[in-house]
Design a protein around this motif. Structure first.
Motif, mmCIF file in Angstrom:
data_model
loop_
_atom_site.group_PDB
_atom_site.id
_atom_site.type_symbol
_atom_site.label_atom_id
_atom_site.label_comp_id
_atom_site.label_asym_id
_atom_site.label_seq_id
_atom_site.Cartn_x
_atom_site.Cartn_y
_atom_site.Cartn_z
ATOM 1 N N LEU A 71 -53.481 28.071 95.896
ATOM 2 C CA LEU A 71 -52.490 28.596 96.851
ATOM 3 C C LEU A 71 -51.533 29.550 96.146
ATOM 4 O O LEU A 71 -51.153 30.590 96.683
ATOM 5 N N ASP A 72 -51.154 29.195 94.915
ATOM 6 C CA ASP A 72 -50.180 29.998 94.182
ATOM 7 C C ASP A 72 -50.754 31.383 93.834
ATOM 8 O O ASP A 72 -50.076 32.396 93.953
ATOM 9 N N LYS A 73 -52.014 31.395 93.446
ATOM 10 C CA LYS A 73 -52.651 32.655 93.033
ATOM 11 C C LYS A 73 -52.977 33.515 94.247
ATOM 12 O O LYS A 73 -52.827 34.726 94.240
ATOM 13 N N GLN A 74 -53.410 32.858 95.309
ATOM 14 C CA GLN A 74 -54.005 33.568 96.427
ATOM 15 C C GLN A 74 -52.998 33.971 97.508
ATOM 16 O O GLN A 74 -53.141 35.006 98.124
ATOM 17 N N PHE A 75 -51.960 33.158 97.727
ATOM 18 C CA PHE A 75 -51.107 33.387 98.897
ATOM 19 C C PHE A 75 -49.627 33.406 98.543
ATOM 20 O O PHE A 75 -49.157 32.559 97.816
#
Ligand SMILES: C[S@@+](CC[C@H](N)C(=O)[O-])C[C@H]1O[C@@H](n2cnc3c(N)ncnc32)[C@H](O)[C@@H]1O
Length: 276
Positions: A71-75
């Protein structure tokens, strides 16, 4: 006399059930990684991964860290800050097992185990849940239904392009079909035009009104493959407390699905696997 009536009642009931099961086993496709094809003398339904199995798998603590990183990397959305923070904290606190289970985690675990070849989603928004499935099953064909309501949860909801970009980042190689508009109208039309398409995995996270969610659920459970999964979000939501009942009344009582609800922590999510 009572015993005779009781036996007669179950004889008739079982006959109807057996006929329905035999008919479905002939006519409905099977999910290839969640059904053992044994043609003769079925003693029980040969499903491999049940909702209970998924629940145990999802309790492995390593998923908290994995999903936090994803989630941190993608959104990067303001409303996700809370969820990310929560994931970050519980990845330190839930050391041996974790009872935090949300739609993202459940889709992650199911798609990792069954590797869906096709996925239907109602309520795609910016592609967060769809990306989870694409990450684990990059060749999966995506059927994306959304009416792209502006500023949904206070964030821009511009439509297909952003979803395509998210999936591209994950090197998704399957096809993506977009169906832009109200799912209550589009799903029946889709089924009429594609009577032979059944799905490995379906997720309902679109219209959150009582009747909207009920219609989406009744329109989709019939097009799940045997061994395929249905995921229904927000069954513990403070904002939509009635969704728990939509699930309970419309799927839990069906004899061809095994269901499980995760309503202890978070916004809640419920899942079902089709057994015939
Ligand atoms: C909760 S969001 C989906 C979130 C997404 N699954 C995710 O993981 O980020 C709900 C989405 O459903 C869409 N929606 C609401 N009502 C709908 C309807 N009747 N038909 C199709 N889409 C709808 C909204 O436009 C919104 O994009």
């Amino acid at each position: 006399m009572i015993n005779y009536i009781h036996q007669f009642f179950f004889k008739v009931k079982n006959k109807i059930r057996r006929e329905k099961r035999n008919k479905n086993l002939i006519n409905i496709p099977k999910q290839e990684n969640n059904y053992i094809e044994i043609k003769k003398n079925l003693v029980f339904d040969p499903i491999i991964y049940t909702p209970e199995f998924i629940a145990k798998e999802a309790q492995k603590p390593e998923y908290n860290e994995e999903l936090y990183n994803f989630l941190d990397k993608q959104f990067d959305e303001p409303y996700l800050e809370f969820v990310k923070k929560y994931y970050e904290k519980i990845s330190q606190a839930h050391k041996t097992h974790s009872n935090y289970i949300d739609m993202i985690k459940i889709l992650f675990v199911i798609s990792k185990l069954i590797r869906p070849k096709n996925y239907l989603e109602i309520g795609v928004r910016r592609g967060r849940s769809m990306s989870v499935v694409a990450k684990n099953s990059p060749n999966c064909d995506m059927y994306a239904f959304d009416m792209w309501i502006q500023n949904y949860t206070g964030v821009e909801n511009p439509g297909p392009e952003i979803v395509e970009n998210e999936l591209k980042k994950l090197e998704h190689k399957g096809k993506i079909y977009f169906f832009n508009g109200d799912s209550k109208k589009l799903i029946p039309k889709f089924k009429k035009n594609n009577p032979n398409i059944f799905f490995d995995l379906i997720c309902i996270d679109g219209d959150h009104s009582y009747y909207g969610a009920k219609i989406d659920l009744s329109n989709t459970f019939e097009i799940v493959k045997i061994g395929g999964f249905l995921v229904f979000d927000d069954t513990n939501s403070f904002e939509h407390p009635y969704l728990k009942n939509v699930w309970k009344k419309n799927i839990k009582n069906r004899d061809n699905f095994i269901c499980k609800e995760f309503n202890e922590l978070g916004l809640g999510v419920s899942i079902a696997v089709r057994i015939f």
